[in-house]
Motif scaffolding. Structure first.
Motif, PDB file in Angstrom:
ATOM      1  N   ALA A 279       6.348  -4.332 -29.777  1.00 41.44           N
ATOM      2  CA  ALA A 279       5.746  -3.496 -28.744  1.00 41.44           C
ATOM      3  C   ALA A 279       5.154  -2.225 -29.344  1.00 41.44           C
ATOM      4  O   ALA A 279       5.811  -1.525 -30.103  1.00 41.44           O
ATOM      5  N   LEU A 280       3.910  -1.962 -29.010  1.00 40.83           N
ATOM      6  CA  LEU A 280       3.295  -0.669 -29.314  1.00 40.83           C
ATOM      7  C   LEU A 280       3.493   0.285 -28.139  1.00 40.83           C
ATOM      8  O   LEU A 280       3.750   1.460 -28.307  1.00 40.83           O
ATOM      9  N   SER A 281       3.333  -0.257 -26.935  1.00 40.57           N
ATOM     10  CA  SER A 281       3.473   0.543 -25.724  1.00 40.57           C
ATOM     11  C   SER A 281       3.843  -0.386 -24.574  1.00 40.57           C
ATOM     12  O   SER A 281       3.237  -1.441 -24.416  1.00 40.57           O
ATOM     13  N   GLU A 282       4.822   0.018 -23.788  1.00 42.86           N
ATOM     14  CA  GLU A 282       5.242  -0.776 -22.636  1.00 42.86           C
ATOM     15  C   GLU A 282       4.943  -0.012 -21.352  1.00 42.86           C
ATOM     16  O   GLU A 282       5.069   1.214 -21.315  1.00 42.86           O
TER      17      GLU A 282
ATOM     18  N   ILE B  10      -2.262  -7.871 -28.482  1.00 42.55           N
ATOM     19  CA  ILE B  10      -2.028  -8.549 -27.201  1.00 42.55           C
ATOM     20  C   ILE B  10      -1.874  -7.488 -26.134  1.00 42.55           C
ATOM     21  O   ILE B  10      -1.003  -6.608 -26.230  1.00 42.55           O
ATOM     22  N   VAL B  11      -2.731  -7.529 -25.126  1.00 44.28           N
ATOM     23  CA  VAL B  11      -2.656  -6.614 -23.993  1.00 44.28           C
ATOM     24  C   VAL B  11      -2.480  -7.479 -22.747  1.00 44.28           C
ATOM     25  O   VAL B  11      -3.312  -8.334 -22.456  1.00 44.28           O
ATOM     26  N   GLN B  12      -1.356  -7.253 -22.044  1.00 35.62           N
ATOM     27  CA  GLN B  12      -1.086  -8.070 -20.855  1.00 35.62           C
ATOM     28  C   GLN B  12      -0.442  -7.218 -19.782  1.00 35.62           C
ATOM     29  O   GLN B  12       0.170  -6.184 -20.073  1.00 35.62           O
TER      30      GLN B  12
ATOM     31  N   ASP C  12       1.415  -3.972 -21.017  1.00 37.12           N
ATOM     32  CA  ASP C  12       2.162  -3.938 -22.269  1.00 37.12           C
ATOM     33  C   ASP C  12       1.175  -4.181 -23.400  1.00 37.12           C
ATOM     34  O   ASP C  12       0.328  -5.077 -23.304  1.00 37.12           O
ATOM     35  N   ILE C  13       1.277  -3.387 -24.460  1.00 35.76           N
ATOM     36  CA  ILE C  13       0.411  -3.527 -25.625  1.00 35.76           C
ATOM     37  C   ILE C  13       1.301  -3.884 -26.809  1.00 35.76           C
ATOM     38  O   ILE C  13       2.223  -3.131 -27.151  1.00 35.76           O
TER      39      ILE C  13
END
Length: 130
Positions: free
Chosen positions: A90-93, A125-127, A31-32
């Motif tokens: 969220a930018l991208s999930e 945040i990238v996780q 997720d980004i």
């Protein structure tokens, strides 16, 4: 990965917030998110940004993104007090990275105003997705 960058006041079109992160494991989804801190008297319900993503092979893609800072009733999203509001968007999930290596995400303001007041910081945040 999590990194926060302070935003110059005012935030002009030429002020780019650049983030670099390493992807070693390409099997899980990620997720980004962008976390935005703004003043409670920020003049707009949305923050328009241009996102440029750089890939390990040197290719880049870019496009505009509208980040909703308030709901349909004008209430700020996230947490807000008298001094500061903070919202994570969220930018991208569930994004899969095709290649391991260094990725770069650059964020610039993309509003109708050449100098934007009231945004204090932006964090990337990238996780791993749950």
């Amino acid at each position: 990965f999590k990194e926060e960058k302070g935003v110059p006041a005012p935030w002009s079109y030429t002020d780019t917030l650049a983030f670099q992160f390493e992807v070693r494991d390409t099997l899980p989804a990620y997720d980004i998110n962008l976390s935005v801190q703004h003043l409670p008297d920020f003049a707009f319900a949305n923050l328009y940004v241009m996102i440029e993503t750089g890939f390990p092979d040197g290719k880049t893609v870019s496009g505009p993104v509208s980040l909703s800072l308030s709901d349909n009733f004008g209430q700020w999203l996230g947490k807000c007090n008298n001094e500061l509001c903070a919202v994570t968007l969220a930018l991208s999930e569930k994004k899969y990275f095709d290649k391991p290596g260094t990725y770069r995400i650059a964020v610039t303001q993309h509003s109708r105003r050449p100098a934007l007041e009231g945004i204090k910081s932006v964090a990337l945040i990238v996780q791993k997705s749950r």
